[in-house]
Scaffold this motif. Structure first.
Motif, PDB file in Angstrom:
ATOM      1  N   THR A 115       0.914  -1.081  -0.204  1.00  0.00           N
ATOM      2  CA  THR A 115       0.089  -0.095   0.195  1.00  0.00           C
ATOM      3  C   THR A 115       0.951   0.965   0.007  1.00  0.00           C
ATOM      4  N   ALA A 116       0.189   2.399  -0.343  1.00  0.00           N
ATOM      5  CA  ALA A 116       0.940   3.747  -0.293  1.00  0.00           C
ATOM      6  C   ALA A 116       0.299   4.283   0.872  1.00  0.00           C
ATOM      7  N   SER A 117       0.726   4.163   1.986  1.00  0.00           N
ATOM      8  CA  SER A 117       0.006   4.664   3.160  1.00  0.00           C
ATOM      9  C   SER A 117       0.594   4.927   4.355  1.00  0.00           C
ATOM     10  N   TYR A 118       0.085   5.582   5.355  1.00  0.00           N
ATOM     11  CA  TYR A 118       0.726   5.778   6.631  1.00  0.00           C
ATOM     12  C   TYR A 118       0.508   4.363   7.543  1.00  0.00           C
ATOM     13  N   GLU A 119      -0.582   3.880   7.495  1.00  0.00           N
ATOM     14  CA  GLU A 119      -1.473   3.172   8.534  1.00  0.00           C
ATOM     15  C   GLU A 119      -0.260   1.973   9.074  1.00  0.00           C
ATOM     16  N   TYR A 120       0.330   1.302   8.202  1.00  0.00           N
ATOM     17  CA  TYR A 120       1.431   0.349   8.711  1.00  0.00           C
ATOM     18  C   TYR A 120       2.538   0.842   9.184  1.00  0.00           C
ATOM     19  N   TYR A 121       2.790   2.012   9.399  1.00  0.00           N
ATOM     20  CA  TYR A 121       3.851   2.955   9.613  1.00  0.00           C
ATOM     21  C   TYR A 121       4.767   2.890   8.286  1.00  0.00           C
ATOM     22  N   ARG A 122       4.020   3.165   7.174  1.00  0.00           N
ATOM     23  CA  ARG A 122       4.951   3.572   5.991  1.00  0.00           C
ATOM     24  C   ARG A 122       5.704   2.312   5.526  1.00  0.00           C
ATOM     25  N   THR A 123       7.157   2.709   5.538  1.00  0.00           N
ATOM     26  CA  THR A 123       8.402   1.706   5.251  1.00  0.00           C
ATOM     27  C   THR A 123       8.417   0.757   6.083  1.00  0.00           C
ATOM     28  N   TYR A 124       7.891   0.685   7.332  1.00  0.00           N
ATOM     29  CA  TYR A 124       8.375  -0.175   8.339  1.00  0.00           C
ATOM     30  C   TYR A 124       8.146  -1.706   8.040  1.00  0.00           C
ATOM     31  N   PRO A 125       7.249  -2.092   7.325  1.00  0.00           N
ATOM     32  CA  PRO A 125       6.964  -3.317   7.023  1.00  0.00           C
ATOM     33  C   PRO A 125       8.023  -3.863   5.800  1.00  0.00           C
ATOM     34  N   TYR A 126       8.772  -2.856   5.078  1.00  0.00           N
ATOM     35  CA  TYR A 126       9.608  -3.277   3.902  1.00  0.00           C
ATOM     36  C   TYR A 126      11.078  -3.349   4.499  1.00  0.00           C
ATOM     37  N   ARG A 127      11.393  -3.320   5.664  1.00  0.00           N
ATOM     38  CA  ARG A 127      12.739  -3.326   6.286  1.00  0.00           C
ATOM     39  C   ARG A 127      13.943  -2.278   5.789  1.00  0.00           C
TER      40      ARG A 127
END
Lengths: 690, 335
Positions: free
Chosen positions: A670-682
């Motif tokens: 997604t392009a969104s803030y909700e999962y804290y932006r880049t955080y899931p993509y390490r």
């Protein structure tokens, strides 16, 4: 969330080997570990969680012993952190149980400076901030699985009132001091709940308005005891900027409850008292981008022990002005890759502030930044896509969480309008009068996915598909019939329908571009005029919009809206009148007043609104995935969608930019803030190929 | 001499009144805009994912003292500025304004002064020569360049140059410093780096200022050249540039010097837009931010206060200069 008991006894026998011992064993004839990546696991089985392992788990699964290696420039980078002592060997810097990360495409190479572009201090910085961010746990890039990060593992008790985190033995702050359960307790007791730091505790540190209790069992075990069940607490730590720990050894020295001489110490450095010093370092906010003493106290910096407080993040800020910031790699970061290299790969990060969207776009087209997602919009996509090859960068168009929505003011001050807007037939007529295919082509370049607003975004499995398309069909004749039925007819012959009492009806469509695109609002006006509803479109500043909204002056709310289930588990604002916070898309303010005042003020809401408020609390305290949870979720969606308090349009994508030289960047979900932006993509496993 | 002192005292008093009035106007205008600085600050936080309630905003307003009547806030601010030389904290940036503006205001003033000097160094000689020249080609091309400078909005000129540079040189020419000097302390190397970037805003601001000044000088010269005393001087045998400089130019330049303060103000007015586009992180851009985006009364007040003070000071200097140049003014002042 799902109860994950992750203490794996089958691998615990190897835990006693310390990192130092492993280093000494490097000459022993153990098979070298395979440099497994997400794309090529080289035969290593998936662990308990996607794309990452605990050290012992990895060594068992890969049948090898990992040798650790460090960034050759790490001593120089450490020397740039003022106040940091000389570095001990790598084995003493890594936790005994480092987190082993499988990089996406390849084992990276050390070095380089990542260039970032933000609006200004504390403005538009969250996409950059989330590259180096850490928290107790994290959402994996499937945006569904919560995985360990700072915490090695966690467990819930049966009724979701006790959440236990196990930390990593030997984990250290960026200044080399031990990180322990005491740092979690210090954050909670002495910062989050201290009225001298937070006048009132933030919602996210309480459960149903009551504080929790944080208990230290041993240096690596900390328990959150909740006054009521809140399974969403874990998801909160996975998505929130607020890190559930702060350096007690550092901030505690200024805290009068920890150090009796705190005030004297702080005064010796030029602060008014200890709290003043904490303010300078911590900004009295969990927001991790608040200014450091480099920004707020440059004149007394030389008397201070450090330029910024220690961190567990992948990079540490060494310079900060109103022009930008500069970061270097944290020499004590707790992650290694599958080849044993300590992360992060990238030596330095440089952030430039440019508070003008056109200038930022020009710089991106020019390849002057390595990564950007916040504040890029769909309308910027054509320009960015066109120059991809020339600028040697890649644009990913990924769906947003929130969509453009319209809401009719069902508690309008004008009784005649309130009666019309409060009529579900009117709201339905307005929804089916919108030609969403046309809207999608004109305003969203055909990239949108037409959908009704259901409250949850993206739609979880318990959402009945009929609600996703409810009243999204284009049916102007049906709309006209409904309007006739309500008694909205053209009384004065000017071509537009008038209110049942004969007064003209003109919808005042005030909007701010921060909340919705002007083109979308103009199209709304056009579609509605085609079924005989007159409107006047006017662009205002976000402040004017909020001010009109707060004073119940809006005819139509126009702002984007939507949250994923992970957020909703910890936050009920979308479901209780006025259905969002001060800065969001609110409606039905007088219902809200009635509910807040216990029925003494405002206007009594219909039963479905009371049901929504009741259901959301039940939803949050029911373990997710259970049948009961799904049943409550389905009822929430039905009540929200069938009443069309918020009329949806289409889920649209936003661009995400990264230079091609930046490697190990996966496809975002997604392009969104909700999962804290880049955080899931390490971010720590990103590297620069020069 | 006593008259001169009286003159200085009067000007100083008037300057003070001007400064007070300007700051009051700034505070009042900013009071009329909906949304206090506390709200704007928290709005930024909200876009970053913070959940904000109305109670949070009220608490922030109390903390910043924004719940006090604005006359009281203005009075306190003015008192601090005049008696302690402190502008207070910027509400939106959470910084001490004195520290924040230390370099930035001088950079802005430097850019504006450089543009002003550049424009007069070109406008005065060229304007004087143009007025006496009969060369149609030269006059018309000069007129063309002047009108272009006047007609082309500065921001457009900046964008054109940036686009050109991006396409052909791969450098967007933005910012005041290169990356390596951005956070460094001032040194000759940093100053050189600054100059290598600052020429662009100076050129952009200077062009329209030059065009304006050129037209003024030329028109004033044309007025003077036809006058009888010039003819008389010519009849006495004074010719060429000696004639131009000693007689009509001296009279024509009086009004030009008088308008220096006005010109500085005009250039500074144009600076914020240019600065914003070139992402110059100086006071002009900050002024725009604090006025238009963050409603930061202290910061906007401080910048406008400093600007007004600079203009008042410049006007004072030009008055003295005029007295030195023009005996009639000198006699009026000194008795």
């Amino acid at each position: 969330m799902i109860n994950r008991e992750v203490l794996m006894t089958r691998i615990s026998k190897t835990l006693t080997l310390s990192g130092l011992a492993l280093g000494l064993l490097s000459t022993v004839a153990y098979a070298n570990c395979p440099a497994a990546t997400v794309n090529d696991m080289m035969g290593v089985a998936e662990g308990a969680y996607p794309h990452q392992y605990e050290l012992a788990e990895f060594q068992t699964l890969a049948d090898c012993t990992l040798e650790f290696a460090e960034n050759p420039a790490i001593a120089d980078l450490n020397a740039m952190i003022r106040g940091n002592p000389d570095l001990p060997p790598l084995a003493e810097r890594l936790p005994e149980e480092p987190l082993v990360i499988a990089p996406y495409d390849s084992i990276g190479s050390y070095g380089g400076t990542l260039d970032a572009l933000s609006n200004a201090n504390e403005a538009g910085t969250s996409d950059f901030l989330s590259i180096r961010h850490v928290n107790l746990v994290r959402y994996s890039d499937d945006l569904q699985t919560i995985v360990p990060n700072i915490a090695k593992s966690w467990s819930w008790n049966d009724d979701y009132t006790e959440l236990t985190f196990n930390l990593r033995r030997g984990h250290k702050w960026s200044d080399g001091q031990p990180f322990t359960a005491e740092d979690v307790k210090f954050w909670y007791d002495n910062l989050a709940l201290d009225p001298k730091i937070n006048e009132k505790p933030k919602d996210y540190v309480t459960v149903a308005g009551e504080p929790m209790q944080v208990e230290v069992v041993d240096p690596q075990t900390v328990v959150f005891k909740l006054p009521a069940p809140k399974p969403g607490l874990l998801a909160h730590f996975a998505t929130h900027y607020g890190q559930g720990f702060q350096p007690k050894h550092f901030l505690g020295q200024f805290h009068p409850e920890i150090n009796p001489d705190a005030d004297a110490l702080a005064q010796g450095m030029g602060f008014a008292d200890g709290y003043d010093a904490i303010m300078a370092y911590y900004g009295n906010s969990d927001w991790t981008d608040t200014g450091t003493p480099m920004l707020n106290s440059p004149d007394r910096l030389s008397d201070l022990p450090a330029d910024a407080m220690p961190t567990l993040e992948s990079h540490f800020v060494i310079r900060e002005t109103t022009e930008g910031r500069h970061f270097v790699a944290n020499p004590y970061f707790h992650m290694v890759d599958t080849a044993g290299n300590q992360l992060p790969y990238i030596n330095e990060m440089d952030e430039l502030f440019a508070n003008d969207q056109e200038v930022r776009l020009l710089k991106l087209v020019n390849g002057e930044a390595d990564y950007k997602s916040q504040s890029l919009q769909l309308s910027d996509a054509p320009l960015l896509l066109e120059n991809q090859e020339k600028g040697d960068y890649t644009i990913q168009l990924k769906p947003k969480i929130a969509m453009h929505t319209a809401s009719f003011n069902v508690t309008h001050e004008d009784e005649a309008k309130r009666a019309v807007f409060g009529d579900l037939r009117f709201r339905k007529a307005m929804s089916i009068a919108i030609n969403r295919d046309d809207l999608n082509q004109v305003a969203y370049f055909g990239e949108g996915q037409i959908q009704q607003y259901t409250g949850f975004s993206p739609a979880p499995e318990f959402v009945d598909p009929q609600w996703l398309t409810y009243a999204t069909e284009y049916d102007p004749d049906g709309a006209k019939a409904l309007l006739d039925e309500i008694g909205l007819v053209d009384a004065d012959g000017d071509g537009f329908r008038d209110l049942p009492n004969g007064d003209p009806l003109v919808l005042n469509l005030q909007f701010a571009t921060q909340g919705i695109a002007g083109q979308v609002v103009e199209l709304f006006g056009q579609y509605w005029s085609e079924v005989g509803i007159n409107s006047a479109v006017k662009e205002v500043t976000p402040d004017e919009y909020r001010s009109a909204q707060s004073s119940n002056q809006l005819d139509v709310g126009l702002w984007e809206k939507g949250q994923p289930v992970g957020i909703i588990l910890g936050n009920n604002e979308l479901w209780v009148a006025p259905f969002e916070n001060y800065f969001g898309h609110r409606s039905a303010l007088l219902w809200a007043e009635w509910m807040e005042s216990g029925g003494t003020n405002g206007v009594e809401p219909p039963d479905y609104v009371k049901q929504l408020a009741e259901d959301i609390n039940a939803f949050q305290s029911t373990p997710s995935g259970t049948d009961e949870f799904k049943a409550i979720g389905a009822r929430l969606v039905e009540n929200m969608t069938s009443n069309l308090l918020f009329i949806g349009t289409a889920l649209t994508p936003d661009p995400i930019y990264h230079r091609n030289a930046l490697k190990n960047v996966p496809e975002f979900k997604t392009a969104s803030y909700e999962y804290y932006r880049t955080y899931p993509y390490r971010g720590p496993q990103w590297y620069l190929e020069e | 001499m006593s008259q001169f002192i009286q003159f200085v005292m009067t000007r100083a008093f008037l300057a003070l009144v001007t400064l007070l009035t300007v700051s009051l106007i700034v505070f009042t205008l900013m009071e009329l805009v909906p949304g206090t600085c506390a709200e704007r600050y928290l709005a930024f936080k909200n876009t970053q994912g913070s959940q904000i309630t109305i109670a949070d905003i009220a608490a922030e307003e109390r903390r910043l003292g924004l719940d006090r009547p604005f006359i009281e806030r203005w009075g306190k601010w003015v008192g601090n500025v005049f008696f302690r030389g402190e502008f207070g904290d910027s509400c939106i940036l959470r910084l001490d304004i004195n520290q924040l503006l230390a370099d930035k205001f001088w950079i802005s003033l430097g850019i504006c002064m450089a543009a002003l000097i550049l424009s007069y160094m070109i406008a005065v000689p060229v304007g004087i020569v143009a007025a006496s020249s009969n060369n149609a080609v030269a006059n018309n091309s000069l007129r063309f360049v002047s009108y272009l400078g006047l007609a082309l909005p500065n921001f457009l000129l900046a964008l054109i140059i940036m686009l050109f540079s991006t396409v052909f040189f791969g450098d967007s020419l933005t910012g005041l410093f290169s990356k390596e000097y951005r956070d460094a302390a001032w040194s000759w190397a940093k100053f050189g780096d600054f100059l290598s970037r600052a020429w662009l805003p100076i050129f952009i601001l200077g062009w329209s200022a030059t065009a304006f000044a050129l037209q003024t000088v030329r028109a004033l010269m044309l007025d003077e050249i036809g006058k009888l005393y010039v003819t008389a001087a010519a009849a006495r045998g004074v010719t060429g540039s000696r004639l131009l400089w000693r007689y009509p130019a001296r009279h024509a330049l009086g009004p030009v010097i008088n308008s220096l303060g006005f010109d500085l103000n005009r250039i500074f007015n144009e600076l914020p837009i240019v600065a914003l586009i070139l992402t110059l992180t100086e006071a002009g851009a900050l002024l725009f931010e604090s006025l238009a985006r963050s409603n930061d009364q202290q910061l906007a007040g401080a910048i406008i206060f400093l600007l007004t003070a600079s203009i008042v000071l410049l006007n004072f200097v030009t008055d003295i200069m005029l007295a030195l140049l023009d005996p009639r003014v000198r006699r009026g002042m000194m008795g």
